[in-house]
Design a protein around this motif. Structure first.
Motif, PDB file in Angstrom:
ATOM      1  N   ILE A  56       0.806  -1.205   0.000  1.00  0.00           N
ATOM      2  CA  ILE A  56       0.000   0.000   0.000  1.00  0.00           C
ATOM      3  C   ILE A  56       0.849   1.269   0.000  1.00  0.00           C
ATOM      4  O   ILE A  56       0.351   2.332  -0.322  1.00  0.00           O
ATOM      5  CB  ILE A  56      -0.965   0.015   1.200  1.00  0.00           C
ATOM      6  CG1 ILE A  56      -0.193  -0.134   2.516  1.00  0.00           C
ATOM      7  CG2 ILE A  56      -2.000  -1.068   1.070  1.00  0.00           C
ATOM      8  CD1 ILE A  56      -1.069  -0.078   3.743  1.00  0.00           C
ATOM      9  N   ALA A  57       2.141   1.152   0.316  1.00  0.00           N
ATOM     10  CA  ALA A  57       3.001   2.326   0.273  1.00  0.00           C
ATOM     11  C   ALA A  57       3.103   2.893  -1.138  1.00  0.00           C
ATOM     12  O   ALA A  57       3.371   4.071  -1.332  1.00  0.00           O
ATOM     13  CB  ALA A  57       4.388   1.984   0.803  1.00  0.00           C
ATOM     14  N   ASN A 253       4.613  11.093   9.479  1.00  0.00           N
ATOM     15  CA  ASN A 253       4.654  11.243   8.027  1.00  0.00           C
ATOM     16  C   ASN A 253       3.251  11.013   7.484  1.00  0.00           C
ATOM     17  O   ASN A 253       2.999  10.073   6.738  1.00  0.00           O
ATOM     18  CB  ASN A 253       5.652  10.276   7.393  1.00  0.00           C
ATOM     19  CG  ASN A 253       5.929  10.620   5.937  1.00  0.00           C
ATOM     20  OD1 ASN A 253       5.270  11.481   5.352  1.00  0.00           O
ATOM     21  ND2 ASN A 253       6.880   9.940   5.340  1.00  0.00           N
ATOM     22  N   THR A 254       2.327  11.849   7.890  1.00  0.00           N
ATOM     23  CA  THR A 254       0.933  11.685   7.519  1.00  0.00           C
ATOM     24  C   THR A 254       0.663  12.110   6.086  1.00  0.00           C
ATOM     25  O   THR A 254      -0.299  11.650   5.471  1.00  0.00           O
ATOM     26  CB  THR A 254       0.045  12.504   8.485  1.00  0.00           C
ATOM     27  OG1 THR A 254       0.392  12.168   9.824  1.00  0.00           O
ATOM     28  CG2 THR A 254      -1.424  12.205   8.276  1.00  0.00           C
ATOM     29  N   THR A 255       1.502  12.954   5.526  1.00  0.00           N
ATOM     30  CA  THR A 255       1.255  13.488   4.190  1.00  0.00           C
ATOM     31  C   THR A 255       1.844  12.633   3.076  1.00  0.00           C
ATOM     32  O   THR A 255       1.646  12.929   1.896  1.00  0.00           O
ATOM     33  CB  THR A 255       1.846  14.903   4.078  1.00  0.00           C
ATOM     34  OG1 THR A 255       3.270  14.838   4.258  1.00  0.00           O
ATOM     35  CG2 THR A 255       1.260  15.826   5.130  1.00  0.00           C
ATOM     36  N   GLY A 256       2.588  11.581   3.429  1.00  0.00           N
ATOM     37  CA  GLY A 256       3.235  10.765   2.407  1.00  0.00           C
ATOM     38  C   GLY A 256       4.491  11.405   1.860  1.00  0.00           C
ATOM     39  O   GLY A 256       4.881  11.165   0.713  1.00  0.00           O
ATOM     40  N   ALA A 257       5.160  12.225   2.669  1.00  0.00           N
ATOM     41  CA  ALA A 257       6.393  12.893   2.254  1.00  0.00           C
ATOM     42  C   ALA A 257       7.515  11.876   2.085  1.00  0.00           C
ATOM     43  O   ALA A 257       7.411  10.720   2.499  1.00  0.00           O
ATOM     44  CB  ALA A 257       6.786  13.960   3.275  1.00  0.00           C
ATOM     45  N   SER A 258       8.612  12.319   1.484  1.00  0.00           N
ATOM     46  CA  SER A 258       9.736  11.417   1.225  1.00  0.00           C
ATOM     47  C   SER A 258      10.404  10.952   2.505  1.00  0.00           C
ATOM     48  O   SER A 258      11.084   9.921   2.524  1.00  0.00           O
ATOM     49  CB  SER A 258      10.763  12.120   0.323  1.00  0.00           C
ATOM     50  OG  SER A 258      11.201  13.336   0.925  1.00  0.00           O
TER      51      SER A 258
END
Length: 491
Positions: A56-57, A253-258
């Motif tokens: 899912i990542a 890292n809720t926003t899916g940042a790097s």
């Protein structure tokens, strides 16, 4: 000269003997748990077909579990170990501790095999020896002193605690509890009649600096009224957790940042209400934990307001000495996906209601960088009915659990994936049906210390798990089951 030396040695030996005779060993009480289990989970991904076999990542909105290098079936063995020494120093003081190995009070059997496979390319030569690595060090989960006085008992050090049903504050006293709530600080237990007052202060882990700017702490108190004669108890626990701006250990890292980013300064309050009443053979318990305050920069911008809550309701009716019927109900808030606040509640991983649903972090099956037992009940309304039969040697529990998600993705709106802690934009609409599960558990009491048991869980998976956030590549939910055999010894 030799005579003088002999006299000197004789006096020294007599003094040593006298010292040994007058020395008293401190009494030590050793107790703990050791258990092993073997588990099979069929179709752990809960879907009939796959879209791309990616975790899912790679699609932060999808509920699809990555298959990794394996297949749709999981098979693993694990152990649990904890050792609790109790040293009685004198009438007013004791020392207690909890020692475990690995993460989560144990680990998986065979998880050191990489040492043999990669040891100077001699994996073939060393294969039959099956050595165990020495890297699995002993972990000190608890180490504290108890000081007794006429007015209170004081607990100082790293210790654990319980509150209510254990939905949030759970010490992990159950045989197969993998985790324990931990507090580094001071707790005072003050008993006044039927009232128990427990004020406390704790230091939360921080690294990188001893500066006050990196300080994280918790302060609070529990007030419990427990009247045994009237079979009633109720209370309130209130705590305030504060994290300073520069504490580098609190990140997300809720926003899916790097990469993860710091939460920054937080000011979170926990209010936990508890009630218990017994009417003859009928028992009712209720716990309502509420989290409020400022949670920090959840979305990597300004501070975010948190408003999470749960409602946990348990009942039990004792039909006879052998039969008991129970009914449980609960609602755990989820997050809508709005960046204006945060509403998701995650209960303690020890608090579980089913054998398969909510029980495991299934991402860990295909990706061992996750931990299988980091699993939390969240974003769900559930109901459970169970019946238990007990005899001198056997105990059997049969249960049925129904659950649905409180928050789901809606086409064109911001949504939140409660499995990977990511906010995303929904390209499709998600069903709220988590499914229905039928469970069966048994324990055979070999003797007062040894148990041999097993469990079965069959989940009629709901369409919630088939969501891919891609309307052109849809999945179909499929049933799943888990089978486990275990044995444990308590001492």
């Amino acid at each position: 000269m030799l005579r003088k030396k002999f006299i000197y040695l004789s006096k020294f030996a007599a003094l040593a003997a006298l010292s040994i005779n007058t020395t008293q060993a401190l009494p030590i009480d050793w107790h703990g748990v050791f258990g092993v289990d073997t588990t099979l989970i069929n179709n752990y991904r809960k879907i009939k077909n796959t879209t791309d076999n990616k975790p899912i990542a790679s699609n932060i909105g999808s509920q699809e579990i990555g298959v990794g290098s394996g297949n749709e079936k999981a098979s693993f063995q694990s152990y649990i170990f904890r050792l609790n020494p109790h040293i009685i120093v004198n009438d007013t003081a004791s020392f207690k501790a909890e020692l475990t190995s690995g993460y989560g009070r144990g680990g998986r059997l065979g998880d050191d095999s990489a040492t043999d496979k990669t040891n100077d390319n001699f994996g073939n030569a060393l294969y039959i020896q099956n050595k165990s690595s020495s890297s699995k060090s002993i972990v000190i989960n608890q180490a504290y002193m108890e000081l007794y006085s006429d007015t209170a008992t004081y607990i100082i050090g790293r210790h654990s605690t319980d509150w209510g049903l254990g939905a949030v504050y759970n010490s992990g006293k159950g045989t197969w509890d993998r985790h324990a709530f931990s507090r580094d600080g001071v707790t005072a237990k003050i008993k006044i009649g039927n009232f128990l007052i427990e004020p406390y202060w704790a230091k939360i882990d921080s690294t990188g600096s001893l500066s006050r700017n990196t300080k994280s702490s918790e302060i609070g108190a529990g007030l419990l009224y427990d009247n045994v004669d009237r079979d009633i108890a109720f209370g309130l626990l209130y705590s305030k957790k504060n994290n300073k701006q520069d504490n580098a250990t609190a990140d997300t890292n809720t926003t899916g940042a790097s990469s993860a980013y710091a939460l920054g300064e937080t000011d979170v309050k926990v209010t936990d209400i508890y009630f218990k009443k017994i009417f003859g053979n009928f028992k009712l318990e209720l716990e309502v934990p509420i989290v409020s305050g400022q949670l920090g920069k959840v979305y990597n911008s300004e501070s975010t307001k948190v408003n999470s809550k749960s409602f946990i309701f348990e009942t039990e009716y004792k039909v006879s000495d052998s039969w008991t019927i129970a009914f449980d109900f609960g609602s755990i808030s989820g997050h809508t996906g709005s960046t204006a606040g945060y509403e998701a509640m995650y209960l303690n991983p020890n608090y579980q209601v089913a054998n398969l649903l909510f029980r495991y972090n299934l991402q860990a099956i295909g990706n061992t960088s996750y931990n299988l037992y980091d699993s939390y009940m969240t974003n769900a309304t559930y109901a459970k009915i169970a019946g238990e039969y007990k005899s001198d040697k056997w105990s059997w529990v049969a249960a049925m659990i129904w659950a649905k998600a409180n928050e789901t993705a809606k086409l064109g709106e911001s949504a939140y994936n409660h499995t990977n802690n990511k906010v995303f934009t929904a390209n499709d609409t998600q069903a709220d049906d988590l499914g229905m599960e039928i469970d069966l558990n048994f324990d055979y009491h070999w003797n007062s210390a040894v148990k041999v048991g097993g469990s079965l869980g069959y989940l009629f998976a709901g369409d919630y798990f088939s969501f891919t956030n891609d309307p052109t590549n849809k999945n179909t939910a499929d049933n799943s089951f888990a089978l486990q055999l275990n044995s444990s010894i308590e001492f």
